[in-house]
Design a protein around this motif. Structure first.
Motif, PDB file in Angstrom:
ATOM      1  N   MET A  89       0.847  -1.168   0.000  1.00  0.00           N
ATOM      2  CA  MET A  89       0.000   0.000   0.000  1.00  0.00           C
ATOM      3  C   MET A  89       0.898   1.238   0.000  1.00  0.00           C
ATOM      4  N   ASN A  90       0.511   2.226  -0.787  1.00  0.00           N
ATOM      5  CA  ASN A  90       1.221   3.504  -0.828  1.00  0.00           C
ATOM      6  C   ASN A  90       0.600   4.464   0.181  1.00  0.00           C
ATOM      7  N   ARG A  91       1.366   5.523   0.524  1.00  0.00           N
ATOM      8  CA  ARG A  91       0.888   6.552   1.463  1.00  0.00           C
ATOM      9  C   ARG A  91       1.067   7.933   0.819  1.00  0.00           C
ATOM     10  N   THR A  92       0.196   8.873   1.218  1.00  0.00           N
ATOM     11  CA  THR A  92       0.333  10.247   0.709  1.00  0.00           C
ATOM     12  C   THR A  92       1.557  10.893   1.342  1.00  0.00           C
TER      13      THR A  92
ATOM     14  N   ASN B 175       2.017  14.079   2.462  1.00  0.00           N
ATOM     15  CA  ASN B 175       1.844  15.050   3.549  1.00  0.00           C
ATOM     16  C   ASN B 175       1.373  14.428   4.858  1.00  0.00           C
ATOM     17  N   TYR B 176       0.349  13.589   4.813  1.00  0.00           N
ATOM     18  CA  TYR B 176      -0.233  13.047   6.044  1.00  0.00           C
ATOM     19  C   TYR B 176      -0.122  11.525   6.147  1.00  0.00           C
ATOM     20  N   ALA B 177       0.549  10.928   5.219  1.00  0.00           N
ATOM     21  CA  ALA B 177       0.728   9.462   5.204  1.00  0.00           C
ATOM     22  C   ALA B 177      -0.610   8.728   5.245  1.00  0.00           C
ATOM     23  N   LEU B 178      -1.558   9.232   4.477  1.00  0.00           N
ATOM     24  CA  LEU B 178      -2.852   8.567   4.379  1.00  0.00           C
ATOM     25  C   LEU B 178      -2.738   7.393   3.407  1.00  0.00           C
ATOM     26  N   CYS B 179      -3.603   6.440   3.610  1.00  0.00           N
ATOM     27  CA  CYS B 179      -3.573   5.238   2.778  1.00  0.00           C
ATOM     28  C   CYS B 179      -3.954   5.551   1.333  1.00  0.00           C
ATOM     29  N   GLN B 180      -3.206   4.941   0.418  1.00  0.00           N
ATOM     30  CA  GLN B 180      -3.539   4.965  -1.003  1.00  0.00           C
ATOM     31  C   GLN B 180      -3.428   3.522  -1.492  1.00  0.00           C
TER      32      GLN B 180
ATOM     33  N   GLU C 206      -7.295   4.946  11.179  1.00  0.00           N
ATOM     34  CA  GLU C 206      -6.047   5.707  11.322  1.00  0.00           C
ATOM     35  C   GLU C 206      -6.078   6.964  10.445  1.00  0.00           C
ATOM     36  N   ASP C 207      -6.533   6.808   9.204  1.00  0.00           N
ATOM     37  CA  ASP C 207      -6.621   7.969   8.305  1.00  0.00           C
ATOM     38  C   ASP C 207      -7.596   9.018   8.847  1.00  0.00           C
TER      39      ASP C 207
END
Length: 156
Positions: free
Chosen positions: A1-4, A6-11, A25-26
């Motif tokens: 899974m990738n993360r953004t 700026n905020y390490a949100l799930c992608q 968590e997001d």
């Protein structure tokens, strides 16, 4: 899974397993970030002047823009009683007058005090003109001698 970045949100990628904990968590990260923005915005609102403070300031500015002094003249009419309307109630006034061929400077205050300064005498007298509100009031003809020119400087 990738993360953004700026905020390490799930992608998620198509092959990633989606879990409820990832969403939770997001959501916590988003909630924290939004709250921080609200704090900053609230801080800006707190630093803005209220309408009443702006109105008070506008009143003070308007007062400062008013003239601080005024120069006027009158010609004595010799009457025992006379009132001259002034443009405002002064804090004090200097009156330059002639009484019985004697030139004098009279210092007047709104608390009914008057002081005469001339070549012969310095005195405080109850017979001198008074400042009452926004009027110069004569209760006798001292400083209101018939046909004598007088002028005054009044101050806020």
């Amino acid at each position: 899974m990738n993360r953004t970045s700026n905020y390490a949100l799930c992608q998620w990628e198509e092959t990633d397993r989606i879990r409820r904990t990832d969403f939770n968590e997001d959501n916590m990260k988003l909630d924290t970030a939004v709250k921080e923005v609200e704090r900053r915005v609230d801080g800006l609102d707190g630093s803005k002047a209220s309408a009443s403070a702006l109105n008070a300031l506008a009143g003070r500015v308007a007062a400062l823009e008013q003239p601080r002094f005024y120069v006027g003249t009158y010609v004595g009419d010799g009457k025992q009683s006379r009132t001259i309307q002034l443009p405002w109630a002064p804090t004090f006034m200097l009156l330059f007058s002639t009484h019985m061929e004697d030139e004098a400077v009279i210092f007047l205050t709104p608390d009914h005090r008057a002081y005469v300064i001339n070549d012969r005498v310095e005195t405080e007298s109850p017979f001198l003109p008074e400042i009452i509100g926004s009027s110069l009031v004569f209760s006798n003809n001292w400083a209101n001698t018939s046909s004598s020119d007088a002028w005054y400087i009044m101050f806020r």
